[in-house]
Design an enzyme around this catalytic site. Structure first.
Site, PDB file in Angstrom:
ATOM      1  N   SER A 194       1.325  -1.174  -0.014  1.00 32.79           N
ATOM      2  CA  SER A 194       0.380  -0.148  -0.094  1.00 32.79           C
ATOM      3  C   SER A 194       0.678   1.539  -0.030  1.00 32.79           C
ATOM      4  O   SER A 194       1.871   0.942   0.223  1.00 32.79           O
ATOM      5  CB  SER A 194      -0.831  -0.014   0.871  1.00 32.79           C
ATOM      6  OG  SER A 194      -1.354   1.916   1.800  1.00 32.79           O
ATOM      7  N   TYR A 199      -3.624  -0.578   9.768  1.00 30.51           N
ATOM      8  CA  TYR A 199      -3.831  -1.202   8.336  1.00 30.51           C
ATOM      9  C   TYR A 199      -2.157  -0.770   8.447  1.00 30.51           C
ATOM     10  O   TYR A 199      -1.586  -1.445   7.467  1.00 30.51           O
ATOM     11  CB  TYR A 199      -4.670   0.070   7.739  1.00 30.51           C
ATOM     12  CG  TYR A 199      -4.589  -0.458   6.017  1.00 30.51           C
ATOM     13  CD1 TYR A 199      -5.454  -1.288   5.547  1.00 30.51           C
ATOM     14  CD2 TYR A 199      -3.788   0.301   5.753  1.00 30.51           C
ATOM     15  CE1 TYR A 199      -5.505  -1.388   4.102  1.00 30.51           C
ATOM     16  CE2 TYR A 199      -3.000   0.043   4.030  1.00 30.51           C
ATOM     17  CZ  TYR A 199      -4.740  -0.965   3.436  1.00 30.51           C
ATOM     18  OH  TYR A 199      -4.415  -0.829   2.228  1.00 30.51           O
TER      19      TYR A 199
HETATM   20  P1  NAP Z   1     -11.839  -5.088  -1.757  1.00 26.35           P
HETATM   21  O1  NAP Z   1     -12.221  -4.699  -2.310  1.00 26.35           O
HETATM   22  O2  NAP Z   1     -12.344  -4.660  -0.434  1.00 26.35           O
HETATM   23  O3  NAP Z   1     -11.730  -6.524  -1.376  1.00 26.35           O
HETATM   24  C1  NAP Z   1     -10.959  -7.096  -0.472  1.00 26.35           C
HETATM   25  C2  NAP Z   1     -10.807  -8.709  -0.400  1.00 26.35           C
HETATM   26  O4  NAP Z   1     -10.081  -9.182   0.397  1.00 26.35           O
HETATM   27  C3  NAP Z   1     -12.384  -9.062  -0.789  1.00 26.35           C
HETATM   28  O5  NAP Z   1     -11.829 -10.282  -1.626  1.00 26.35           O
HETATM   29  C4  NAP Z   1     -12.968  -9.545   0.582  1.00 26.35           C
HETATM   30  O6  NAP Z   1     -13.630 -11.112   0.409  1.00 26.35           O
HETATM   31  C5  NAP Z   1     -10.795 -10.121   0.967  1.00 26.35           C
HETATM   32  N1  NAP Z   1     -10.943 -11.002   2.324  1.00 26.35           N
HETATM   33  C6  NAP Z   1     -10.978  -9.516   2.932  1.00 26.35           C
HETATM   34  N2  NAP Z   1     -11.224 -10.059   4.577  1.00 26.35           N
HETATM   35  C7  NAP Z   1     -10.958 -11.735   4.585  1.00 26.35           C
HETATM   36  C8  NAP Z   1     -10.715 -12.816   5.239  1.00 26.35           C
HETATM   37  N3  NAP Z   1     -11.485 -12.286   6.546  1.00 26.35           N
HETATM   38  N4  NAP Z   1     -10.765 -13.132   4.564  1.00 26.35           N
HETATM   39  C9  NAP Z   1     -10.837 -13.655   3.459  1.00 26.35           C
HETATM   40  N5  NAP Z   1     -10.611 -13.021   2.395  1.00 26.35           N
HETATM   41  C10 NAP Z   1     -10.870 -11.587   2.635  1.00 26.35           C
HETATM   42  O7  NAP Z   1     -10.434  -3.787  -1.160  1.00 26.35           O
HETATM   43  P2  NAP Z   1      -9.543  -4.041  -2.581  1.00 26.35           P
HETATM   44  O8  NAP Z   1      -9.032  -2.688  -2.916  1.00 26.35           O
HETATM   45  O9  NAP Z   1      -9.638  -4.625  -3.679  1.00 26.35           O
HETATM   46  O10 NAP Z   1      -8.087  -4.180  -1.894  1.00 26.35           O
HETATM   47  C11 NAP Z   1      -7.094  -5.519  -1.950  1.00 26.35           C
HETATM   48  C12 NAP Z   1      -6.013  -5.914  -1.536  1.00 26.35           C
HETATM   49  O11 NAP Z   1      -5.222  -4.600  -1.905  1.00 26.35           O
HETATM   50  C13 NAP Z   1      -6.436  -5.022  -0.122  1.00 26.35           C
HETATM   51  O12 NAP Z   1      -5.406  -6.023   0.330  1.00 26.35           O
HETATM   52  C14 NAP Z   1      -6.301  -4.298   0.221  1.00 26.35           C
HETATM   53  O13 NAP Z   1      -5.592  -3.279   1.474  1.00 26.35           O
HETATM   54  C15 NAP Z   1      -5.056  -2.791  -0.811  1.00 26.35           C
HETATM   55  N6  NAP Z   1      -4.434  -1.883  -1.360  1.00 26.35           N
HETATM   56  C16 NAP Z   1      -6.461  -1.692  -1.556  1.00 26.35           C
HETATM   57  C17 NAP Z   1      -5.738   0.024  -2.579  1.00 26.35           C
HETATM   58  C18 NAP Z   1      -6.714   0.542  -2.986  1.00 26.35           C
HETATM   59  O14 NAP Z   1      -6.995   1.949  -2.847  1.00 26.35           O
HETATM   60  N7  NAP Z   1      -7.976   0.352  -3.108  1.00 26.35           N
HETATM   61  C19 NAP Z   1      -4.339   0.404  -1.531  1.00 26.35           C
HETATM   62  C20 NAP Z   1      -3.829   0.068  -1.212  1.00 26.35           C
HETATM   63  C21 NAP Z   1      -3.920  -1.355  -1.641  1.00 26.35           C
HETATM   64  P3  NAP Z   1     -14.837 -10.411   0.768  1.00 26.35           P
HETATM   65  O15 NAP Z   1     -15.643 -10.194  -0.425  1.00 26.35           O
HETATM   66  O16 NAP Z   1     -15.298 -11.643   1.279  1.00 26.35           O
HETATM   67  O17 NAP Z   1     -14.864  -9.381   1.997  1.00 26.35           O
END
Ligand code: NAP
Length: 256
Positions: free
Chosen positions: A148, A161
């Site tokens: 991140s 986080y």
């Molecule tokens: P998202 O749409 O909220 O997706 C998160 C994913 O993680 C979902 O598939 C979710 O499953 C899964 N997850 C959460 N808790 C879980 C658990 N207890 N067991 C199994 N799966 C779980 O968010 P995203 O933005 O795509 O995030 C993906 C990654 O990128 C994360 O590591 C996040 O920190 C990182 N990231 C995102 C951003 C951004 O700007 N979006 C920036 C930097 C880093 P459910 O659907 O079941 O909740």
């Protein structure tokens, strides 16, 4: 048309890639890119990834859902075994599943600390360990962690986080140090501000949304598809001599 040597360098044909949290957001974007490059996909997570599996199959690749809740101490060895049993191997692991809790540090609870650390950091270590126990005797593999901007910066109101994602940067380096000699590349991708469920609250906050957009040189939020190229690079032979890096894909955020 004749294939160029570069097609081979970036090809994932014959490889199995496991992506955690592939049902939505960045995980889905990366799973589809890896499949487009030729990989079969294990979507590892707690929510039904039917849409992702259908998109992967439409690309002519195999796909399977491996159920796991990373907040509930899953049996990591059993998760890896199920991937290998269903798809015949494991060559790439993308540790993407992640969660976030927002509150002032002065009020932050132990429950919110543990909920984030268990999914974002602890499960990444133990799933990687289980994957490496399969990959090392099989000749190696690729592990890609999702970091991140808060692997580099402090952020605000997201203490667990920030701790988890700064931890991911360190974990990526130590695992690269230990496993490079066994043919495993361990690297990370640091997404900038990407429009997903994870950032819905920020996108909806008119003031924060405007502040964020003003700081992104590319002038727009990222799309999950923007992570596909970096994921294919770090999953393929093109990155065989790349170890322990945290690669920002951020529209220039960190350059500002
Ligand atoms: P998202 O749409 O909220 O997706 C998160 C994913 O993680 C979902 O598939 C979710 O499953 C899964 N997850 C959460 N808790 C879980 C658990 N207890 N067991 C199994 N799966 C779980 O968010 P995203 O933005 O795509 O995030 C993906 C990654 O990128 C994360 O590591 C996040 O920190 C990182 N990231 C995102 C951003 C951004 O700007 N979006 C920036 C930097 C880093 P459910 O659907 O079941 O909740």
């Amino acid at each position: 048309m004749k294939n160029s040597p570069f097609d081979q360098l970036f090809s994932l044909r014959g490889r199995v890639a496991a992506v955690t949290g592939a049902n939505t957001g960045i995980g889905r974007g990366m799973a589809e890119a890896l499949a487009a490059a030729g990989a079969d996909i294990a979507a590892v997570g707690r929510s039904d990834p039917s849409d992702t599996l259908a998109a992967v199959k439409a690309l002519g690749r195999r796909a399977a859902w491996i159920k796991a809740d990373f907040g509930a101490r899953p049996d990591y060895a059993a998760v890896i075994k199920e991937i290998v049993d269903k798809l015949g191997g494991l060559h790439v692991l993308v540790n993407n599943a992640g969660t976030i809790r927002r509150n002032n540090s002065i009020d932050f609870t132990e429950a919110d600390w543990d909920a984030v650390m268990d999914v974002n950091l602890k499960s990444v270590f133990f799933l990687s360990q289980a994957a490496a126990r399969h990959m090392i005797p099989s000749g190696g593999g690729k592990i890609i962690n999702i970091a991140s901007m808060l692997s580099f910066q402090g952020g605000i109101r997201v203490p667990s986080y920030t701790a988890s994602k700064s931890g991911i940067a360190g974990l990526t380096k130590i695992l690269a140090n230990e496993w490079a000699v066994s043919g495993i590349n361990v690297n990370a991708i640091a997404p900038g501000y990407i429009a997903t469920n994870n950032t819905a609250a920020l996108q909806a906050d008119v003031k924060r949304n405007a502040e964020i957009l003003a700081r992104i040189p590319s002038g727009r939020w990222g799309d999950p598809k923007d992570l596909g190229g970096a994921a294919v690079f770090l999953a393929s032979s093109a990155s065989d001599y790349v170890q322990g890096i945290v690669l920002p894909v951020d529209g220039g955020w960190l350059a500002r």
